[in-house]
Write a protein that holds these residues in place. Structure first.
Motif, short mmCIF file in Angstrom:
data_model
loop_
_atom_site.label_atom_id
_atom_site.label_comp_id
_atom_site.label_asym_id
_atom_site.label_seq_id
_atom_site.Cartn_x
_atom_site.Cartn_y
_atom_site.Cartn_z
N GLN A 31 -97.34 -66.27 -89.27
CA GLN A 31 -96.18 -65.53 -89.79
C GLN A 31 -95.16 -65.42 -88.67
O GLN A 31 -95.49 -65.11 -87.53
N SER A 85 -90.47 -70.78 -92.83
CA SER A 85 -89.55 -70.69 -91.70
C SER A 85 -89.69 -71.88 -90.76
O SER A 85 -88.76 -72.18 -90.00
N PRO A 109 -91.63 -63.59 -87.61
CA PRO A 109 -90.54 -62.64 -87.88
C PRO A 109 -89.20 -63.30 -87.56
O PRO A 109 -88.99 -63.82 -86.46
N THR A 110 -88.33 -63.31 -88.52
CA THR A 110 -87.03 -63.95 -88.33
C THR A 110 -86.04 -63.40 -89.35
O THR A 110 -86.42 -62.92 -90.43
N GLN A 111 -84.75 -63.45 -88.95
CA GLN A 111 -83.68 -63.06 -89.86
C GLN A 111 -82.98 -64.28 -90.46
O GLN A 111 -82.13 -64.13 -91.32
N THR A 121 -91.23 -63.39 -92.02
CA THR A 121 -91.44 -61.98 -92.32
C THR A 121 -90.25 -61.18 -91.79
O THR A 121 -89.41 -61.71 -91.06
N GLN A 122 -90.23 -59.89 -92.10
CA GLN A 122 -89.17 -59.02 -91.58
C GLN A 122 -89.35 -58.87 -90.07
O GLN A 122 -90.44 -58.65 -89.57
N PRO A 123 -88.25 -58.95 -89.30
CA PRO A 123 -88.36 -58.81 -87.82
C PRO A 123 -88.70 -57.36 -87.43
O PRO A 123 -88.43 -56.43 -88.16
N ALA A 139 -85.39 -65.85 -95.48
CA ALA A 139 -85.84 -64.69 -96.25
C ALA A 139 -87.34 -64.54 -96.16
O ALA A 139 -88.06 -65.53 -95.97
N PRO A 140 -87.83 -63.32 -96.24
CA PRO A 140 -89.28 -63.11 -96.18
C PRO A 140 -90.01 -63.90 -97.28
O PRO A 140 -89.49 -64.14 -98.36
N ASP A 141 -91.24 -64.29 -96.94
CA ASP A 141 -92.11 -65.06 -97.85
C ASP A 141 -91.54 -66.44 -98.15
O ASP A 141 -91.86 -67.03 -99.20
#
Length: 214
Positions: free
Chosen positions: A177, A189, A179-181, A212-214, A184-186
């Protein structure tokens, strides 16, 4: 000389036969009666019992064949309906057989192509690694790799795994997983290793990182 005189000329009269005279009289009366009959007299004449019985028998005789013909027609229609039902059943069976054969043929083609692609997976991985390293810009090896991928694409080969795709466990293998902006989550990436499928058959799932959300 009169008709009653003796034709031999002896002057003696010939006595007339009374029965013969009566018969001539009756015939004359009958002829006069027949000449005097009209159409109305004939139609109004009562029919005898024998004639009525004969007409009834004739009507019954005419009705019997009609009843027999009706029964034969009913049997023929029943037989025709049975044959039509059999033809419809055979047609439905043939259509099902044809559809099943086409479906099995497609499944067999996908299976054979999938086995071929599975055997070439190491080669395809090397092609991807060389492309990422910048070794497939130009040259004979780049042309060979392009021809190989083109031939496999014509056989139904499709790559699996693109950044930004919605994560699908049926075609993606989540390795980590991230975390990145940027994504979008799910969603995918990053693609660590491409996956492949032939038709609807997944030959290998793509190894990806899931955002996932950062």
């Amino acid at each position: 000389m009169s008709d009653s005189e003796n034709p031999t000329g002896n002057g003696q009269s010939v006595p007339q036969d009374p029965d013969h005279s009566a018969e001539h009289a009756q015939q004359a009366d009958g002829a006069q009666g027949q000449e005097g009959l009209t159409v109305d007299d004939i139609l109004d004449t009562p029919q005898s019992q024998d004639a009525g019985a004969a007409d009834a028998a004739s009507l019954q005789g005419d009705a019997a064949p009609a009843g027999g013909s009706e029964a034969q027609g009913s049997e023929a229609q029943k037989l025709a309906d049975e044959r039509l039902e059999e033809l419809r059943r055979l047609q439905a069976e043939f259509v099902n057989f044809r559809n099943r054969t086409v479906r099995e043929k497609d499944q067999l083609r996908d299976f054979v192509s999938g086995e071929m692609v599975a055997a070439l997976l190491p080669v395809l991985d090397d092609v991807d690694a060389s492309r990422k390293a910048g070794d497939l810009g130009e040259g004979p090896f780049a042309a060979i790799a392009a021809k190989l991928e083109e031939a496999l694409t014509k056989k139904g080969l499709t790559r699996i795994g693109e950044v930004g795709e919605v994560f699908d466990p049926n075609i993606h293998e989540a390795v980590l997983q991230q975390p990145t902006q940027d994504v979008a989550p799910d969603h995918v990436s990053m693609v660590l290793r491409s996956g492949f499928k032939v038709g609807n058959k997944v030959v290998r799932a793509a190894q990806v990182a899931v955002a996932t959300q950062p």
